[in-house]
Each structure stands twice: as structure tokens, then as C-alpha cells.
Write a protein that holds these residues in place. Structure first.
Motif, mmCIF file in Angstrom:
data_model
loop_
_atom_site.group_PDB
_atom_site.id
_atom_site.type_symbol
_atom_site.label_atom_id
_atom_site.label_comp_id
_atom_site.label_asym_id
_atom_site.label_seq_id
_atom_site.Cartn_x
_atom_site.Cartn_y
_atom_site.Cartn_z
ATOM 1 N N LEU A 167 -1.053 -3.180 5.937
ATOM 2 C CA LEU A 167 -1.890 -3.122 4.739
ATOM 3 C C LEU A 167 -2.503 -1.724 4.670
ATOM 4 O O LEU A 167 -3.446 -1.411 5.391
ATOM 5 N N GLY A 184 0.797 -1.221 0.000
ATOM 6 C CA GLY A 184 0.000 0.000 0.000
ATOM 7 C C GLY A 184 0.826 1.266 0.000
ATOM 8 O O GLY A 184 1.859 1.377 -0.650
ATOM 9 N N LYS A 185 0.376 2.228 0.799
ATOM 10 C CA LYS A 185 0.872 3.608 0.780
ATOM 11 C C LYS A 185 1.911 3.832 1.879
ATOM 12 O O LYS A 185 1.631 3.601 3.052
ATOM 13 N N GLY A 206 3.694 -1.106 -3.516
ATOM 14 C CA GLY A 206 2.791 0.034 -3.363
ATOM 15 C C GLY A 206 3.373 1.319 -3.888
ATOM 16 O O GLY A 206 4.189 1.338 -4.807
ATOM 17 N N THR A 260 -6.580 -0.560 -5.626
ATOM 18 C CA THR A 260 -7.080 -1.257 -4.438
ATOM 19 C C THR A 260 -6.952 -2.763 -4.603
ATOM 20 O O THR A 260 -6.526 -3.470 -3.668
ATOM 21 N N ASP A 261 -7.310 -3.277 -5.766
ATOM 22 C CA ASP A 261 -7.200 -4.716 -6.013
ATOM 23 C C ASP A 261 -5.748 -5.172 -6.016
ATOM 24 O O ASP A 261 -5.423 -6.257 -5.513
ATOM 25 N N MET A 309 -12.567 -1.696 -1.242
ATOM 26 C CA MET A 309 -11.635 -1.933 -0.141
ATOM 27 C C MET A 309 -12.184 -3.001 0.801
ATOM 28 O O MET A 309 -11.453 -3.902 1.239
ATOM 29 N N ILE A 322 -3.227 -3.856 -4.363
ATOM 30 C CA ILE A 322 -2.746 -3.867 -2.979
ATOM 31 C C ILE A 322 -3.225 -5.136 -2.278
ATOM 32 O O ILE A 322 -2.465 -5.787 -1.536
ATOM 33 N N THR A 323 -4.483 -5.514 -2.506
ATOM 34 C CA THR A 323 -5.017 -6.739 -1.906
ATOM 35 C C THR A 323 -4.303 -7.971 -2.447
ATOM 36 O O THR A 323 -3.918 -8.869 -1.674
ATOM 37 N N GLY A 332 -11.638 -6.311 -0.596
ATOM 38 C CA GLY A 332 -10.245 -6.709 -0.423
ATOM 39 C C GLY A 332 -9.963 -7.221 0.968
ATOM 40 O O GLY A 332 -9.275 -8.243 1.145
ATOM 41 N N TYR A 355 -4.250 0.743 2.411
ATOM 42 C CA TYR A 355 -4.981 1.082 1.182
ATOM 43 C C TYR A 355 -4.911 2.578 0.905
ATOM 44 O O TYR A 355 -4.919 3.397 1.830
ATOM 45 N N THR A 356 -4.870 2.925 -0.375
ATOM 46 C CA THR A 356 -4.979 4.337 -0.750
ATOM 47 C C THR A 356 -6.448 4.765 -0.789
ATOM 48 O O THR A 356 -6.738 5.958 -0.685
#
Length: 465
Positions: free
Chosen positions: A128, A36-37, A72, A103-104, A211, A106-107, A214, A130-131
Motif C-alpha cells: 500500500l 498506490g505508487k 495506482g 489518497t482516497d 492518509m 488508493i485506500t 485511509g 500512498y502518494t
């Protein structure tokens, strides 16, 4: 806040005397994973990603700060369909599929990392990040379709219904009044672009939906691998809803406006231009942020409750004694000591030859075991000149350039009844405590920061009200 503003406290990236959770847990034998971020590794200009220098002194990467695996973005935000930078471990990678969605992705990587760790019989720590649902408002068509038309009754009705629903489910500790509509927002009755506004909120909801899907996939993988009951999961947002306006001209111009295929990306909150696709770059702005933050006041960047309040969901079947809603105020600084308690890892006195800061925060492990537990130490905030202190049920808070306010959170967490004049002794004592903390921590007057040359390219465009 990732630019350097002239002091160690405002250098824009993680300091060497601050150790990360990943660094501590890796010393204790954990495999450390991140998907992720990042956004704590210095300042980058999105349009100049070919000139980025990840890994140099002012741009530490996740791999340099304790993570064995990373996938990420190093920046704070960007296109969900055409990201200007994606990194994996120590390398920049290209997006090679036509159906890429951040998002997908990152998952997908998180699930792969978990599977690999369990196969190797290694305990793991996964960050984890997410953006979603950060702007721009980008979502898949099938997810948007679920919500299109659901927000046609507008923000006023929705704020009221959400407040009533939270009261009915005992999610709120007290029967607090809902704050008035944000003073910068007009009534829904006066809104002229209702279809567009509905589509903005529908797209935002679709981003959250994806999200959630995910997170469901991560939970399903833990269960499939037989480690779900012994895995502690902490889920929270990093702040309240964001009221930022994206102008057609302004700081959003620092982001790429051409897709990899050479197609124009239209930037800005342009009425009747439907958000959602990678060809747009919009935000949901103050009216809908005011909904997300109901019943509280203000938004991200401020330290009234609408800017800082977020639920923390803790899930640990073999560790949490009984499900409960606990209303005690906590802070993100409590996450490190909680994880140390749960894992049995020790906080080091120095790391990589550098003496590190004392551990801040208080463990929540006792809350998991007993279903209750008060924080002993006060909590302090300062962000962009907005300041606050929370001590038990009392909160001292002020907007940048305005006077201090005092609220009793037990009776008035929506911060509608300022008690400073009625309890001057308490207010003055808390102001002195805040000033002492600010001096010790190295807080700099926000007016000084705003005058710093590094602020020039990051100043947000503000809509006229």
C-alpha cells in the motif's frame, strides 16, 4: 533516478536479477496486491502520458513483477485531483468522478483487494504505497480546515516544541541537541507571508490526516474480516521531508498545467496563492521540511539523518510479544528477509530462468519476538553523490563534493559534533569499507551522472539563497 544513465546499476528500472517480495510470495501461494505508487519502472514524461509504453523492456509494470492486482500510478507524483495517469492491472483508466482524490482512491482499492482475498480464503501480501504527502500540496477543503491557523507561530517554535515532545515521550534514544535551523531558511520573525506559510503547512498536515484516515479504514476492514490479529503490518516513509522548491518556470513544467475541464493549473510556490486545490501545484519547501525532520539535519536526497531517518511501525498482535520502542538502526533491505521469516517462504536461487542477486539485509523477526536485536552488518548509502556508512553506533557521512564526517550516533544523532579529526583511524577504516562497497555495487560518480544527456529534463530548479 528512473532515467537510464548508461549502466545496469543506473538503468532506471528494476533489474531482472533482482526479485521482488511479490514475486517470492506468489511462488509460496500468496495473492499479491498493490495499490498506490510504483515508480521503479523506468522514466516517463508526465505531460506525454498518451505516449507512455508501460510493459516494454524498459518500463516493467507491477503485474510483470509479481503482483496479481494493481491500482495506482507508474510515475513518481502528480495531481491528487486530476492525475495524468491512473492504471488498473494492465490498463490505463480514466477518472470519471468529480470528487476524485488520489489518497482516497488508493485506500478504496486496497480495501476491495483485501476483502476479495479473504473471501477467497487466500493469504495475501499488500503493498500500500500512498502518494501523500508528496507534493503537490493538494488536500480536501474539510481536511485543510482542521489545521488552518495552527502554524501561525512558525517553524522555529514548532521545531523546538516537537523536539521537546519527542524527548518527553522517549521517542528519541538520547538527549540529543536539536540541529540549528537549516542555513537556507530565514527566521520566522523575518517571514513576510505568514498566512500563506501557515496554509502551506496546514495543507501538508491535511494530506497526512487523509492518509491516516485511509490507514484507519484498512485496519477496520482487517478487523471486520477477522484477520487483524494474524496480519503483520509494516508502516514507514521512504525518506525524510522534502525541501524541493517548485518554481513557476523549471522542471515542474513537465507536469500538466491544464485540468481535464480546461482550467489553468497555476504552477509554483507563489506567495499568497493558497495551496490545496487542484488549480495549484506547490510544495512546502525547506522551512517546513526542516520542521518535519526535527531534530535532525538536512532533507530528502541527502543522507544525513534528516534525509534517511524514518520510524518503522510494526503491528502484529499474534506475533509481536510486547509493545516497545526499539532504537536499533535498520534498513529497507531488511524488509524482504523479515517477510520471508514471517511467511516461511524461501528466497530462490533463480527466477524465471535468470540467476538473481544474493539476499541482502537481515531479518527483524527476532526483534518482534524479543524486543531487541542489533544489526550485524553495516549499512551503506549513496544517493545523488551523498554518501554514508552506518556501523553500530558510528556513522560516516558526506555531502556531494564535501569532506567525510564522522559521528557517534549514541551521543550525537543530530550530527553536530564531527569526530573525524579525533578518531582518524576509525574514519579511514570506514572510508575504505565504503569505497570497497561502492566499487562492488557499481556506484558512479554523481558528476558523471549529472553530465549524462538523460539528466537534462529532470534537473530540478533551485531557488536562490
Amino acid at each position: 533516478m528512473t532515467a537510464s544513465y548508461g549502466s545496469a546499476e543506473y538503468q532506471g528500472y528494476l533489474r531482472n536479477d533482482a526479485v521482488t517480495i511479490a514475486e517470492v510470495l506468489r511462488l509460496d501461494g500468496y495473492r499479491t496486491l498493490m495499490s498506490g505508487k510504483w515508480h521503479v519502472g523506468g522514466s516517463y514524461k508526465p505531460r506525454e502520458s498518451d505516449l507512455w509504453t508501460p510493459g516494454d523492456l524498459a518500463h516493467p509494470t507491477p503485474r510483470q513483477r509479481g503482483f496479481d492486482k494493481f491500482f495506482g500510478t507508474l510515475d513518481g507524483s502528480g495531481s491528487f485531483f486530476f492525475p495524468h495517469y491512473i492504471g488498473e492491472d494492465d490498463c490505463q483508466i480514466a477518472v470519471e468522478t468529480d470528487d476524485f482524490y488520489m489518497t482516497d482512491a488508493i485506500t478504496d482499492k486496497a480495501v476491495d483487494m483485501i476483502e476479495e482475498s479473504v473471501a477467497d480464503e487466500k493469504p495475501f501480501f499488500l503493498y500500500l504505497a500512498y502518494t501523500a504527502p508528496h507534493w503537490p500540496l493538494h488536500a480536501k477543503e474539510e481536511d485543510i480546515a482542521k489545521y488552518q491557523g495552527m502554524y501561525r507561530n512558525g517553524w522555529d517554535t514548532l521545531r523546538t516544541s516537537r523536539h521537546e515532545e519527542m524527548l518527553g515521550k522517549n521517542i528519541l534514544e538520547g538527549n540529543w541537541e536539536i540541529s540549528p535551523r537549516d542555513p537556507t531558511v530565514h527566521s520566522w520573525a523575518d517571514e513576510k507571508n505568514r498566512d500563506w506559510e501557515d496554509s502551506r503547512m496546514a495543507t501538508y498536515a491535511a494530506m497526512v490526516d487523509c492518509m491516516d484516515q485511509g490507514i484507519g479504514r484498512v485496519m477496520a476492514k482487517l478487523k471486520q474480516l477477522g484477520v487483524d490479529k494474524d496480519t503483520l503490518i509494516l508502516f514507514l516513509s521512504d525518506n525524510g521531508g522534502c525541501a524541493e522548491f517548485l518554481a513557476e518556470e523549471g522542471w515542474v513544467e513537465s507536469y500538466p498545467d491544464i485540468s481535464p475541464e480546461g482550467k489553468k493549473i497555476v504552477q509554483g510556490n507563489i506567495p499568497n496563492l493558497a495551496p490545496g486545490s487542484g488549480k495549484t501545484f506547490q510544495s512546502y519547501e525547506a522551512p517546513w521540511s526542516n520542521v518535519s525532520n526535527a531534530p535532525f539535519r538536512m532533507h530528502k536526497s541527502w543522507v544525513h539523518e534528516g534525509g534517511i531517518s524514518t520510524p518503522l511501525i510494526a503491528h502484529w498482535p499474534n506475533g509481536i510479544a510486547q509493545s516497545a520502542i526499539v532504537h536499533t538502526a535498520r534498513h529497507v533491505s531488511d524488509i524482504m528477509p523479515t517477510i520471508l521469516d514471517v511467511s516461511g517462504a524461501s528466497y530462490p536461487k533463480d527466477f524465471d530462468g535468470v540467476g538473481i542477486q544474493n539476499l541482502d539485509g537481515e531479518s527483524m523477526f527476532g526483534v518482534f519476538l524479543n524486543g531487541h536485536g542489533e544489526r550485524e552488518q553495516p549499512i551503506f548509502w549513496e544517493h545523488e553523490g551523498n554518501c554514508a556508512m552506518r556501523e553500530g553506533n558510528w556513522k560516516l557521512v558526506r555531502e556531494f563534493g564535501r569532506d567525510w564526517e564522522l559521528y557517534n550516533m549514541a551521543f550525537d544523532r543530530t550530527e553536530l559534533h564531527n569526530l573525524r579529526d579525533k578518531d582518524q583511524n576509525r574514519a579511514e577504516r570506514m572510508i575504505k569499507e565504503y569505497d570497497a562497497w561502492a566499487k562492488k555495487t557499481g556506484v558512479v560518480d554523481w558528476a558523471v551522472i549529472c553530465a549524462h544527456p538523460a539528466m537534462d529534463w529532470v534537473k530540478p530548479a533551485k531557488p536562490e539563497i
